[in-house]
Motif scaffolding. Structure first.
Motif, mmCIF file in Angstrom:
data_model
loop_
_atom_site.group_PDB
_atom_site.id
_atom_site.type_symbol
_atom_site.label_atom_id
_atom_site.label_comp_id
_atom_site.label_asym_id
_atom_site.label_seq_id
_atom_site.Cartn_x
_atom_site.Cartn_y
_atom_site.Cartn_z
ATOM 1 N N LYS A 3 35.604 47.150 39.010
ATOM 2 C CA LYS A 3 36.284 46.559 40.172
ATOM 3 C C LYS A 3 35.748 47.174 41.461
ATOM 4 N N ASP A 57 38.519 49.715 36.227
ATOM 5 C CA ASP A 57 38.619 50.095 37.643
ATOM 6 C C ASP A 57 37.237 50.389 38.227
ATOM 7 N N ASN A 90 42.906 44.497 37.921
ATOM 8 C CA ASN A 90 41.448 44.385 37.830
ATOM 9 C C ASN A 90 40.929 43.004 38.211
ATOM 10 N N ASP A 91 41.790 42.135 38.721
ATOM 11 C CA ASP A 91 41.385 40.774 39.089
ATOM 12 C C ASP A 91 41.106 40.670 40.578
ATOM 13 N N LEU A 92 39.974 40.038 40.894
ATOM 14 C CA LEU A 92 39.573 39.784 42.276
ATOM 15 C C LEU A 92 39.287 38.301 42.453
ATOM 16 N N ARG A 139 37.550 38.828 36.714
ATOM 17 C CA ARG A 139 38.420 39.761 35.984
ATOM 18 C C ARG A 139 37.508 40.891 35.512
ATOM 19 N N THR A 140 37.571 42.011 36.211
ATOM 20 C CA THR A 140 36.680 43.127 35.903
ATOM 21 C C THR A 140 37.113 43.837 34.625
ATOM 22 N N ALA A 161 42.764 40.744 46.111
ATOM 23 C CA ALA A 161 43.079 41.442 44.867
ATOM 24 C C ALA A 161 44.402 40.898 44.351
#
Length: 95
Positions: free
Chosen positions: A17, A14, A48-50, A10-11, A42
C-alpha cells in the motif's frame, strides 16, 4: 464529454500500500494525454484498499481506458489486485 477512469487496488499488505502511495505521489501530470484531475482515496473500512480517480473532459470522444490509466494500472500490478474501468457522466444536477 465528462468521464471518470477508476483504478481500484487491493494491496497485498501495508508495505505494498505504501509503495502504491509513493508511486501516486511521484506522478507527473503534464502533456496532452494526462487527465484534467486525479485523486487518490483510501477505504476507511478496508485498510489496504486504494481507489484512484482520473477525471477527463473530452470533446466529442467516447470514454476510453487511457494510456495514462493503463500505465498506472501496470505500475500497480505487482502490488495487489486491480480493477480498471471507465465511467461516463449521464446527467449532472446543479443546485
Amino acid at each position: 464529454m465528462e468521464s471518470i477512469e477508476m483504478i481500484y487496488l487491493r494491496t497485498f499488505s501495508d508495505h505494498e500500500k505504501q509503495k502504491a502511495i509513493d508511486i501516486f505521489n511521484g506522478l507527473i501530470l503534464r502533456g496532452p494525454d494526462t487527465p484534467s484531475g486525479i485523486k487518490l482515496f483510501a477505504n476507511h473500512e478496508l485498510p489496504n484498499d486504494l481507489m484512484i480517480f482520473l477525471h477527463w473532459n473530452t470533446i466529442g470522444k467516447i470514454p476510453f481506458k487511457s494510456l495514462f490509466g493503463e500505465r498506472l494500472s501496470t505500475a500497480f500490478k505487482d502490488l495487489g489486485w486491480i480493477t480498471h474501468s471507465v465511467w461516463e457522466s449521464l446527467r449532472e444536477e446543479c443546485q
